[in-house]
Scaffold this active site. Structure first.
Site, mmCIF file in Angstrom:
data_model
loop_
_atom_site.group_PDB
_atom_site.id
_atom_site.type_symbol
_atom_site.label_atom_id
_atom_site.label_comp_id
_atom_site.label_asym_id
_atom_site.label_seq_id
_atom_site.Cartn_x
_atom_site.Cartn_y
_atom_site.Cartn_z
ATOM 1 N N HIS A 252 4.901 7.177 2.553
ATOM 2 C CA HIS A 252 5.694 5.957 2.368
ATOM 3 C C HIS A 252 5.027 4.971 1.415
ATOM 4 C CE1 HIS A 252 3.159 4.438 5.836
ATOM 5 N NE2 HIS A 252 3.174 3.342 5.103
ATOM 6 N N GLU B 18 8.261 1.351 4.011
ATOM 7 C CA GLU B 18 7.864 0.532 5.152
ATOM 8 C C GLU B 18 7.972 -0.929 4.740
ATOM 9 O OE1 GLU B 18 3.595 0.089 6.072
ATOM 10 O OE2 GLU B 18 4.124 0.353 8.192
ATOM 11 N N TYR C 20 9.969 1.574 9.536
ATOM 12 C CA TYR C 20 10.046 2.633 8.522
ATOM 13 C C TYR C 20 11.508 2.996 8.294
ATOM 14 C CZ TYR C 20 5.065 4.181 8.957
ATOM 15 O OH TYR C 20 3.706 4.293 8.955
ATOM 16 N N HIS D 207 0.854 -1.191 0.000
ATOM 17 C CA HIS D 207 0.000 0.000 0.000
ATOM 18 C C HIS D 207 0.888 1.238 0.000
ATOM 19 C CE1 HIS D 207 0.940 -0.538 4.321
ATOM 20 N NE2 HIS D 207 0.970 0.774 4.331
ATOM 21 N N HIS E 176 1.814 -0.841 14.669
ATOM 22 C CA HIS E 176 0.847 0.240 14.506
ATOM 23 C C HIS E 176 -0.388 -0.021 15.356
ATOM 24 C CE1 HIS E 176 2.901 2.161 11.200
ATOM 25 N NE2 HIS E 176 2.805 1.110 10.417
ATOM 26 N N HIS F 38 -5.550 -1.868 4.614
ATOM 27 C CA HIS F 38 -5.512 -0.691 3.737
ATOM 28 C C HIS F 38 -4.814 -1.041 2.445
ATOM 29 C CE1 HIS F 38 -1.834 -0.748 5.869
ATOM 30 N NE2 HIS F 38 -1.719 0.494 6.242
#
Lengths: 307, 307, 307, 307
Positions: free
Chosen positions: B214, B265, B255, B153, B246, B199
């Site tokens: 990112h 990431e 990251y 993503h 997260h 996501h």
């Protein structure tokens, strides 16, 4: 185990509120509460530990470490070490059996860094919690929180690292596993072991005497370090750093604080050591990487917050 | 996949030195270099990806993202989406097949946040790298570095989140999986998905248009996130934060930055989503915890460093 | 999700002793007991599941599966699928809302393999157990046993695989993700998905109709598969095989039996799928490796023990 | 380490084809090939091992173990052990330095089970492979296959367990960590350690003398045990059992065979031991569970296939 000293056997910590401390060490870290004594001290241990306790909490107005004790092979070894300590010029106080419940007589002395250490040979053996030693299952059901497995080591801050190293090496049979060296040849940090572990006790050079940086407990795996971090957040516990890896020992770690401000570590992995291994040396200008392998720099708390 | 949009298909990034970028994305992150074209663009993909490429690197004087593309079910779906976009008032440019090697015609449009997106239906399918689809082994031997599995993503920074959300939801069939809401009802962050992933694309509100926070690639496990962190240190690659978890998506993450300053990431785990799930809402005053679950506060780079 | 079918929504199993079954599915596997109804049926779900239940236990004199249900996007989709099924020649029975507590009307039909399937669009949403959807923590404390996360898929044994495949593909929008093919072109096994998962439902060719091979639940990681195996031993639960990896899907697995003889699987990992992916084909002479990737041969139970 | 014996230092195995053996131990298991000698013997070690080698392969017409050696603290300790062995009635042969390249003089003797053991104090120290001992990285890039970390232990089959135990305990300072006891009081299996490891050497009672059951090498984690299993399948290597957990030691394991039929193990985790721990006892009727904790029964190969 050149001189019969086996392992860190217990640590006594000062906590400012016992109920909060129990919630932290028992419910969050998953240590087993095994006893308490007439002074109101509370005894705990990791579930894999065979002896009756490895952590003693004492309520007081300031946090910090009262003493750290090493278990030795047997009473005869204890006598020999007593003699060796005295011969080396160390003042030794003998604490009678029973002062700590289930623990035999202890020899107490102060290292040149100002920390109080103890040696003892005898402690009641209650066995691995929930599994015992007859057809033992892999682990006991119903462990709480982080499911800490054992007391692992302490990192202490103090001034006279050189003489403390000499005492631990010459009298107690410890080896220097890893060190951090300044350009001028000063040893900034020393990680000492009396076993296959990368450290049983470690010291960092500091202007004050007798300071505790952290007490460390072993976890099963890197996945359990993650879950420890999750639990810290869920319980709104103050975190210091991690999850991450150390350069020194290469173990996987997270640092946090108990409700009194004593720093704890939970830890998995880490290199193995044997007495024929030359020490690993880190340059002081690599100290950040040596401590926090991923960030490669110290956070400001690492060098300043001690109890 | 309500409207036939399946997944992020490729991202084109600007890098300032192609050789450094290849060392980073191929040798360190472990993407497979699959092709390059007459413009000097280099094509890569994660080893589990069936299509010919998912990352395109283009050398330029500034870093950032040129465009992000989604693959749709088939050419008929592409035509329908073309019509729907135009009907919605979006200006669509058709890029002919072959502009990217092995890729069919692409529909390009600019979202209200200023980012350029593409849709396409056709790309050469070269199969999972090293294993194929006939009696496939578990994984191919000889993967490099982080062994990144797939493009996962992007997180983008831009101004008009509300109209971008409406466009992605109404025309492209995305769902709102998670959101961060300010007290005044402003949506500070929106995490959109067109699949079971937490996501496929995410946006954070920002004063400038068209910024990349990112690009994210999937790893196999939390252990691989640790090793990714180790590799970052070994290669002296600039790390941002991690390994950590997260709050949003609950995925495990690290990251870091490519040599041009684009943030990457690598990521494992994360919650699953279905279109009947109500969105998960984080309060803006919990933004630190929502982003970095263990630290519970943002580092200053998170809100300021974008390309 | 080409036709609006989203996921396996629930399975109803027959168990021969309800108290034993609850001890198995709730205390050992860690499913959450959410309800029971006037017929004595008990409802459970994995903690990550948003809907009210995903497993229904019904006490009966023989084990096996009563039916497996798929949740569809909405009531309008349900109507359309009703029409499509009838148009395809499938006899559909409508079960009124409330027959299962908190579940809307269900469309029931029998597939050519003899298994009963259901479609429904509405079920009470009680949210992820213990975390909800507002600033959700990573996981709830106090989960039991294996901490199973969700109902994942079923593997069913039956005769008419070809027509069942056609029905699932043409009417319900499933894709063929993996297949095992005999030399003569017979499809011995078919793994079908309606999502990104490597399978939502799978069939193996068998002489009898309407047999259950196993019901599968998702775990978080390979470490959790190990601990599931440990728990099986600690509770003296009958194990079939594992921990190991499957060739098909490449997921990590352990098989065992509930007290009534229904086979369960707990599972982690596994490949991802998108509708544009060509199916993965295993040769029937590689069936052993396809099923048990490490052993590379079937145990005799795999082909013979079903309920 | 009560008598100065530190650890398993090397094992010499007979293999029937050297090229095949190198492909197995170096390319598949990931040991580092460090040397070969004028007799054609090939030397290897795990990457974490500081000494020059820990595995020696010798081509011969039959498989099996020539000898297993333990490293002792220093030459003085070696002399003392020489004297102690002779005093105990053991015939000791001294093999001059240099017979194995880079290794000092070795004391060779035959245990009552018929196995040949060696003691030595000196071996060239080439350091941890690829990382050394100055600012060492976490691990070296470019390791092959299973990335085995070190020689860990051997399990040997032989007849006179009781006198072998006595010899190892009284003369060499080993402790009994775990044992399997028949109802009649016969010790069926004994797991001995001279360190914190759950075993450095183990014996199972068997009618023949001098048989090798397996040589074991340490892996980093349970995830690496899975990948070892994957590699065995990818290379079509004969697997015995696993991935699984042992009851004894609770380590995570997979057993397989080298091309000559010698059984290997790769292993992670496992309990810790200290000399004050009482031995763990398994009842012989729990032998299946003691060996293979999940299956809870032995496969027929375990008791019959040795080299």
């Amino acid at each position: 185990m050149k001189k019969g000293v086996m392992r860190p056997g217990h640590v006594q910590l000062r906590v400012m509120n016992m109920q909060d401390a129990i919630a932290h060490y028992r419910d969050l870290m998953g240590l087993i509460e095994t006893d308490q004594d007439s002074q109101g001290r509370v005894y705990l241990k990791g579930w894999t530990e065979v002896d009756h306790f490895s952590l003693v909490l004492r309520e007081d107005s300031t946090p910090g470490m009262d003493f750290m004790a090493f278990k030795v092979l047997d009473e005869k070894t204890l006598d020999a070490l007593h003699q060796d300590l005295r011969a080396y010029g160390v003042k030794v106080t003998e604490i009678p059996a029973g002062d700590l419940k289930g623990c035999g007589r202890r020899l107490s002395f102060v290292a040149p860094t100002g920390h109080t250490f103890e040696l003892y040979a005898t402690k009641e053996q209650t066995g691995r919690y929930g599994v015992g030693n007859h057809n033992p299952e892999a682990w006991p059901r119903g462990l709480q929180g982080m499911q800490a497995q054992r007391l692992d080591h302490c990192l202490l801050y103090g001034d006279d690292l050189d003489n403390t190293y000499r005492l631990f090496q010459e009298v107690l049979g410890f080896d220097l596993c890893e060190q951090v060296m300044a350009e001028d040849g000063t040893r900034v940090a020393q990680f000492l072991t009396v076993s296959m572990k990368a450290h049983d006790i470690a010291f960092i050079r500091h202007t004050e005497k007798d300071k505790l940086h952290h007490v460390s407990f072993l976890l099963e795996s890197w996945e359990q370090v993650l879950k420890a971090g999750d639990l810290l957040t869920m319980t709104n516990t103050a975190i210091d750093i991690g999850p991450t890896r150390h350069g020194i020992t290469h173990g996987q770690t997270i640092y946090f604080f108990d409700p009194s401000g004593n720093r704890n570590e939970v830890y998995s992995g880490g290199d193995s050591f044997y007495p024929d291994h030359p020490p690993i040396t880190w340059d002081a200008d690599k100290l950040g990487k040596a401590i926090f392998y991923h960030d490669r720099k110290l956070n400001e708390r690492f060098l300043t917050v001690v109890t």
